[in-house]
Structures are given as C-alpha cells and as structure tokens.
Design a protein around this motif. Structure first.
Motif, mmCIF file in Angstrom:
data_model
loop_
_atom_site.group_PDB
_atom_site.id
_atom_site.type_symbol
_atom_site.label_atom_id
_atom_site.label_comp_id
_atom_site.label_asym_id
_atom_site.label_seq_id
_atom_site.Cartn_x
_atom_site.Cartn_y
_atom_site.Cartn_z
ATOM 1 N N CYS A 114 1.554 6.410 3.384
ATOM 2 C CA CYS A 114 0.320 5.618 3.423
ATOM 3 C C CYS A 114 -0.289 5.804 4.804
ATOM 4 C CB CYS A 114 0.649 4.146 3.181
ATOM 5 S SG CYS A 114 -0.780 3.060 3.422
ATOM 6 N N VAL A 115 -1.561 6.189 4.856
ATOM 7 C CA VAL A 115 -2.204 6.438 6.143
ATOM 8 C C VAL A 115 -3.092 5.267 6.573
ATOM 9 C CG1 VAL A 115 -2.074 8.936 5.881
ATOM 10 C CG2 VAL A 115 -4.140 7.729 5.123
ATOM 11 N N GLY A 116 -2.960 4.159 5.854
ATOM 12 C CA GLY A 116 -3.674 2.940 6.267
ATOM 13 C C GLY A 116 -5.187 3.048 6.212
ATOM 14 N N ALA A 117 -5.682 3.884 5.302
ATOM 15 C CA ALA A 117 -7.134 4.098 5.262
ATOM 16 C C ALA A 117 -7.889 2.914 4.650
ATOM 17 C CB ALA A 117 -7.456 5.370 4.481
ATOM 18 N N ASN A 118 -7.168 2.080 3.923
ATOM 19 C CA ASN A 118 -7.775 0.931 3.235
ATOM 20 C C ASN A 118 -8.945 1.303 2.325
ATOM 21 O OD1 ASN A 118 -5.866 -0.733 4.257
ATOM 22 N ND2 ASN A 118 -7.246 -2.157 5.269
ATOM 23 N N TYR A 119 -8.962 2.555 1.901
ATOM 24 C CA TYR A 119 -9.908 2.958 0.862
ATOM 25 C C TYR A 119 -9.608 2.140 -0.393
ATOM 26 C CZ TYR A 119 -12.499 6.231 -2.158
ATOM 27 O OH TYR A 119 -13.377 6.804 -3.043
ATOM 28 N N CYS A 120 -8.305 1.913 -0.624
ATOM 29 C CA CYS A 120 -7.854 1.146 -1.794
ATOM 30 C C CYS A 120 -8.508 -0.234 -1.811
ATOM 31 C CB CYS A 120 -6.330 1.017 -1.766
ATOM 32 S SG CYS A 120 -5.652 0.476 -0.182
ATOM 33 N N THR A 171 0.472 4.612 -2.438
ATOM 34 C CA THR A 171 0.456 6.028 -2.060
ATOM 35 C C THR A 171 1.604 6.776 -2.723
ATOM 36 O OG1 THR A 171 -0.123 5.128 0.096
ATOM 37 C CG2 THR A 171 0.027 7.494 -0.068
ATOM 38 N N ARG A 188 0.842 -1.195 0.000
ATOM 39 C CA ARG A 188 0.000 0.000 0.000
ATOM 40 C C ARG A 188 0.879 1.248 0.000
ATOM 41 N NH1 ARG A 188 -3.527 -1.374 5.033
ATOM 42 N NH2 ARG A 188 -1.615 -2.529 5.471
ATOM 43 N N CYS A 227 -6.180 5.255 -4.128
ATOM 44 C CA CYS A 227 -5.579 5.645 -2.860
ATOM 45 C C CYS A 227 -6.302 6.884 -2.339
ATOM 46 C CB CYS A 227 -4.103 5.947 -3.051
ATOM 47 S SG CYS A 227 -3.399 6.658 -1.558
ATOM 48 N N ILE A 228 -6.603 6.893 -1.064
ATOM 49 C CA ILE A 228 -7.390 8.006 -0.525
ATOM 50 C C ILE A 228 -6.735 9.358 -0.798
ATOM 51 C CG2 ILE A 228 -6.411 7.995 1.835
ATOM 52 C CD1 ILE A 228 -9.338 8.390 2.818
HETATM 53 S S1 SF4 Z 1 -5.998 4.240 0.475
HETATM 54 FE FE1 SF4 Z 1 -5.025 4.398 2.466
HETATM 55 S S2 SF4 Z 1 -4.230 2.333 2.839
HETATM 56 FE FE2 SF4 Z 1 -4.682 2.445 0.682
HETATM 57 S S3 SF4 Z 1 -2.742 3.071 -0.208
HETATM 58 FE FE3 SF4 Z 1 -3.881 4.942 0.137
HETATM 59 S S4 SF4 Z 1 -3.232 5.699 2.111
HETATM 60 FE FE4 SF4 Z 1 -2.566 3.556 1.967
#
Ligand code: SF4
Ligand code: FMN
Length: 678
Positions: free
Chosen positions: A345-351, A326, A322, A363-364
C-alpha cells in the motif's frame, strides 16, 4: 506452529481469532440498493481467503432512515439485508475468518439530500464542515427511536450470522453526543461526561439486551479528539475506562483525532508522506491504562510495523485495512514466507477519495480490488506460451509485463529511459510522494520473478520490435506534457513536468495555468514556491484541483498555504506575449466579458499529456488487428479476436496514457484487463 507474533491466535471472549491481523471496518461503497450483493461478497471473501483473522465489514452501516447513505453505506435498517448478510458471513466463515459489521447513525456527518430526504439530527445545530448539512437539534423522541434502531439493526446482524457488531462512535452521532464541541443539549443527555456518554451507554445496553452475551460488541471511538475544547486525552482515558467498566463491550477500537474536516480525517487515516503508525503508541497507552482488548488501525502499511505493534504488546489486534485493499493475501504470504511479494500500500488514498468523488473505492495500483467478479488477484497460466513485446516501463507497461509474465509468456520490455517508472518517477520527485515508487518497484520485482527481460536505454523502433518476432505488441509509451493550448505565445510557456523534473529553472513570479486539475500543477507550485517564487495558480474551473480530491489535497494545502501561493478560479489564460524580460499573460473567462493581464517572469501550463504514439501508428499496418480492441471482448473478459489483416505479424494494443491522458489506476487497469486474457 510458527512463533511469529502476528500468527498467534487470539481469544476474544468465546471467539478464537486465527491470527492478529484484521481488516477494520471500511465502506468501499460497493453496496447495490444498500445491500451487500455479489460484488461486496466477492471483495470481502477474497480477504478472508487471504488469511486475515477477522474482516470487519461495512463501514458505517446505517441503523436509521435519517442516517442517509452518504457514501453508499449499507442499509442495516432494512429487514431485507439479513439474507445478504447471511450469504456473506457463511462464505467468510467457510474461509476460516471471523466477521463483524460496523453499525452507525451518522448524525450530522451526512446530507439531507440523500436517501429519504429527512433532516439530519445532532445534539446541536453545528454543521460538520465536510458534509455541510445544518442539523436539526435532536429531540427526546429521536433519541428513543434511534436507540431502538441500533438494537433492531444489531439483531438483524446477529440473525445474518455476524460474530459481532462494532459501533462507529468517532465523528458520528454517538460521539457527537460525547464531544463537548457538538453537544449543546440540556437535561439527561447533555452537560457532564456522564450525561454526554449516556446515549452511547443506552445504545450499548439496548443492543446487549437484544443480542445476548455470546455476541461480540465493540466500540470504535476517539480517545483524544485533538481539538481545542473537544474530548482531550484525559477525558478519552476516562471514556475508555467507563466503556470497559460498563461490562457491555468486549474490546476497544482506538482512534486518535477528529474527522469533521478533510484535514482532520487525513490525520486519522494518514496519506503517503505522513508518518507510519502515528497513533500506535497512543493506542498502546489506552491498552496499558485499561488492560482491556484493544484494536487499532492507522497507516500500518507493512508487516514489520504490524509485527512490532503486536510483539510490543501495544495492541491485541492490528488493523491493516488499506494494506488489504492493495493485497488481500497478506497473511497467506506471511505464512508462506513470501512477505517480500506483498503488494505494498503506497498510501495514495485514491481508495478513500474515490468513495466520494467516484462512487466506489479502487486501489491506485491493484485494479482487481473491488472488481473481484471480473479481475483476478492471482493471474491464471495461459494455455499457449506467447512472445510479448511491451514498449514502455511506466505503470501501464510494467503491469502488462507482470501479468503476461505471470501467465507464463515470454516477455520483453523496451524502455527508452535509463530506469523504469515513467510519470511515476516524476511524481516521486516530490519527497512527500516518493512512496509512489513502490508501485514500480513491486512490479519490477515481480517481473524479475517471472523472467521478464527489461531493456533500458532502448528506443524501440519498428525494426527493434519486429526482430523479436512477437505474437503480441503492447504499446505503453505514455504521453508528453501538453502545453500547446494558447491562442498565441505557446513558445513562451513551460510545463509542470518541466518544473518538477528540474529541467527548467524556477522563475520568481510565476503564473500556473491549470486546466487539468491534477497533482502536477500543485507539485509544480510546491517546487516553485519552495524555491522562493511567488505563485498564482489559475484555473477556468469552478474550484481548483478537482482531480486531486479531498484527502489528497490536504498535504498540498498544508505546504502551499505557508508559501507564497494564491489560487484564482474561473479565469482562463488565453495568450502570452513577451515584453522585455517579462511575460504578459492575457486572461479571459469562459463566462465572458472580462479581460485582465498578469505580468510575470514564468508561465507554466498544466494541461495533462498528449499520447506518445508514433510507434503505435507505425506498427498499426503490420498488425493483424490494426490496433483495434473489441470492447465487448475486453469487458466480457475474453481474448481479443479482431482480425483485420490476416497478413499481419502480431496483435497490436495500446494502453494507458499512450491512448489518452488519464491516471495511474486507469493505466494499470487497462493493462490488467487486456493482459489477463492474452
Ligand atoms: S489507493 Fe493507495 S492508500 Fe488506498 S489501498 Fe491503494 S495503495 Fe493503499
Ligand atoms: C475506503 C475506506 C472507507 C472507510 N470507511 C470507514 C468507515 O465507514 N468506518 C470506519 O470506522 N473506518 C473507515 N475507514 C477507515 C479504516 O477502517 C481504517 O481505520 C483506516 O483505513 C486506517 O487504517 P489503514 O491504514 O490500515 O488503512 C475507511 C477506510 C477506507 C480505505
């Protein structure tokens, strides 16, 4: 030569990997007709260009027709994939990176109503909670067919120029055989560990005999399912040893956990608020026990943690998957000593959540990922330097300022608040979501680098803006909570933002009416229930929190289910009236014919935001374009040329929630898409 442990080459059999960072296999759901066409190619090549040692493309490319593409997987069972793979491998090799692909049969981890509508197969009839298909119990002829399918697919990948293939075992058909929880077969493929591993070994043998020795073969498998009755750690160690001793594989790619539920998947691929590198020590134990090349990925979001993983000898290759979605240029930035510029990467798991709910991974906060054909990761310099005024320092405004700054423009940002962040600042009030602030912090640092002037505590009036004599004005003022949705009694309700910000004291018996279905309602519920309130979340939708999506819901449920929170679906709050120091909520339903009441002491309405757009409408007559955006030019990636008022003083645009309530990604995409052509 650098002595950074991450930058040391690694010899994997005949292959020399240029450093220690890999992108592990992941399916971003970019295939077109099941093939990796131009979009997939551009996405993959960008990461190779950014310096990664090896990109392991295509999560879970399907080897058989009865492994239907449940998240738009590549169809490795089709011969026509070979030239597409060749195009990708050539381009990646040209950038100096190695490339592998992951093959799988999903078994029960898919749906029968996709692809060719074939029944799904597994070594038992047990359904996987996430994908819901009740499988057919696999027969001898299925097993023979699928072993051959794996070998055929591997041969196609070799013909396409891949450096190797990885088998996706965990949670998929291979491990549905290995795990005692999902294998109820009698005979050679059921019962003892030998028998349960037989399918995997047969597949490996069939592949190896087809592709020969000079082709990397690996397995990504769980060495501890962390489930009662499942493959535990000691059996996982034994599986690891047997894989090594088989002489069939060249490395182990270690996973810990199970993926049959949303919660299980979230422990394997942790979301923001969960610990970094939770399974790294475990992967290290496997490496120590096997003394065999070991790969691993699970929330290694930053270079320091990756460096530790390699320097400590826990693994040979570290996945930053991830992190590369980002920022595809991580390795280049390490080499150029620009680590501090890596977009985090902020670990949002939007991806991840989007591959199911939205059909493609985004990616968010990097809107160029997955859009490499149209959106730049590095913005080009503008030919003419302009003066740009941005109003609002939330995600949209700061992205516009960053991009305009990178293009070399003179940029001024006005922000009414004392600090940046807009709604993200509120989001980050929740300790579990404070990583979201990195979206803002990274942009602030980039703005500083490009000399963007940010004026806080400044309420931008038309005169303030005109005094700057701008060429372009971008309004990114966001929105304010919109609670005015009841037929009567709007004055008695508060917004979820009121609760999250701490502006309103939590009640003790609270009804949250949520028809936005986004994070804010759950965050407010968590604040309220955490303060001791009894909370009911009511929604008129068929299910609650539809915009939060699967993996993002997990931490909320883990928190809310322990508190006094209940959910009511399919009911609509219609009005509220006061009765002494209580509120009476009148509840109906879109289905008609019901009328209920709730007596509470606080009603919270979560209905998104309404644009804060006064300044936009004030400036509109003074602009050359009257705020109009040419959608054709925007989509085609051309500069905006609308001219409605030749006497106007500047071009005027509006982005993010100041147009309409959407989400962080949409706000950032609005900004990038517009500002990259100014
Ligand atoms: S959506 Fe969040 S978890 Fe996925 S790559 Fe982007 S910052 Fe990382
Ligand atoms: C969009 C997306 C799709 C993924 N699909 C797969 C997959 O098909 N197979 C697989 O083994 N892992 C898959 N993964 C998991 C990644 O390979 C990796 O293990 C995970 O993202 C944790 O590593 P990270 O924290 O470095 O991202 C996927 C991850 C993402 C973000």
């Amino acid at each position: 030569m650098s002595n950074d442990p991450l930058l040391q080459p690694y010899k994997l059999k005949h292959l020399t990997l240029r450093n220690r960072i890999i992108v592990t296999s992941h399916e971003p759901a970019y295939p077109e007709d099941g093939m990796p066409k131009q979009r997939y190619l551009a996405y993959t090549v960008e990461r190779a260009r950014g310096g990664v040692a090896m990109t392991m493309t295509a999560g879970s490319a399907a080897v058989s027709k009865d492994s239907p593409p449940v998240f738009n997987n590549l169809l490795a069972y089709k011969d026509e994939i070979v030239p597409w793979i060749r195009q990708m491998t050539d381009a990646v090799h040209e950038e100096g990176a190695a490339i592998m692909i992951q093959l799988t049969h999903l078994g029960r981890r898919t749906r029968w109503d996709k692809g060719d509508w074939l029944p799904v197969v597994a070594p038992s009839h047990h359904r996987e909670a996430s994908h819901r298909a009740f499988p057919k119990k696999i027969e001898d002829w299925d097993i023979e067919r699928i072993i051959k399918d794996f070998a055929d697919a591997a041969e196609r990948m070799k013909a396409g120029g891949m450096d190797g293939v990885e088998l996706e075992a965990y949670g998929h058909l291979l491990e549905q055989f290995t795990s005692p929880l999902t294998n109820e077969l009698d005979g050679p493929y059921g019962g003892s560990l030998d028998n349960r591993m037989r399918f995997c070994m047969d597949v490996l043998k069939a592949i190896r005999s087809r592709v020969g020795e000079d082709f990397i073969l690996g397995v990504r498998y769980t060495a501890d399912e962390c489930l009662p009755g499942g493959t535990g750690k000691s059996e996982g160690l034994e599986i690891s040893r047997r894989l090594k001793e088989s002489g069939l594989v060249d490395y182990l790619n270690v996973i810990r956990g199970h993926i049959d539920t949303d919660a299980g998947l979230t422990d394997v691929i942790p979301i923001q608020g969960m610990a970094n590198a939770p399974h790294l020590d475990f992967a290290g134990e496997i490496r120590a026990a096997t003394n065999f090349p070991t790969f691993h990925a699970a929330k290694i979001p930053d270079v320091a943690t990756a460096r530790h993983a390699i320097a400590s000898g826990k693994v040979d290759m570290i996945g930053m998957t991830r992190a590369h979605m980002t920022d595809p240029h991580i390795v280049r930035k390490i080499i150029e000593k620009r680590e501090d510029e890596i977009r985090p990467c902020v670990g949002a798991n939007y991806c991840l959540d989007r591959i199911y709910q939205g059909g493609a991974a985004y990616c968010i906060h990097n809107a160029a990922t997955g859009r490499e054909l149209t959106m730049p990761h590095v913005v080009a310099k503008a030919e003419t330097r302009k003066k740009i005024v941005v109003v609002g320092a939330g995600p949209a405004g700061l992205e516009a300022a960053r991009v305009a700054g990178e293009r070399g423009h003179e940029v001024v940002v006005f922000e009414a608040a004392s600090g940046p962040g807009g709604q993200i600042r509120l989001t980050a009030q929740s300790p579990r979501r404070k990583e979201m602030m990195s979206i803002i912090d990274w942009r602030m640092a980039q703005c500083e680098k490009y000399g963007v002037a940010i004026r806080f505590n400044t309420w931008a009036e038309a005169e303030t803006i005109e005094a700057e004599n701008p060429d372009v004005v971008i309004i990114a003022t966001g929105g304010v909570a919109h609670t005015d949705v009841l037929s009567k009694g709007n004055e008695f309700v508060v917004s979820s933002w009121d609760i999250i910000s701490g502006d309103v004291k939590p009640g003790t018996n609270v009804l949250i009416f949520d028809d936005a279905g986004d994070h804010a309602a759950l965050q407010a519920a968590e604040f309220l229930a955490g303060a001791g309130a009894k909370v009911e979340i009511m929604t008129p939708d068929r299910s609650f929190s539809p915009e939060v999506m699967a993996m993002n819901l997990v931490p909320y449920m883990r928190s809310l289910q322990k508190l006094d929170v209940t959910f009511t679906v399919t009911y609509r709050l219609e009005s509220v009236e006061r009765n002494g120091n209580q509120l009476v909520a009148h509840v109906g339903s879109d289905y008609g014919g019901v009328s209920k009441q709730r007596v509470v002491d606080q009603v919270v309405v979560n209905h998104g935001t309404i644009p804060l757009d006064d300044i936009y409408f004030e400036l509109k007559p003074k602009s050359t374009n009257h705020g109009e955006v040419s959608h054709d030019e925007l989509i085609a990636g051309q500069a905006q040329s609308v001219m409605r008022n030749p006497q106007g003083q500047f071009q005027l645009f509006r982005i993010g929630d100041s147009v309409s309530a959407r989400n962080t990604h949409a706000a950032i995409y609005d900004a990038l898409r517009l500002a990259k052509d100014i």
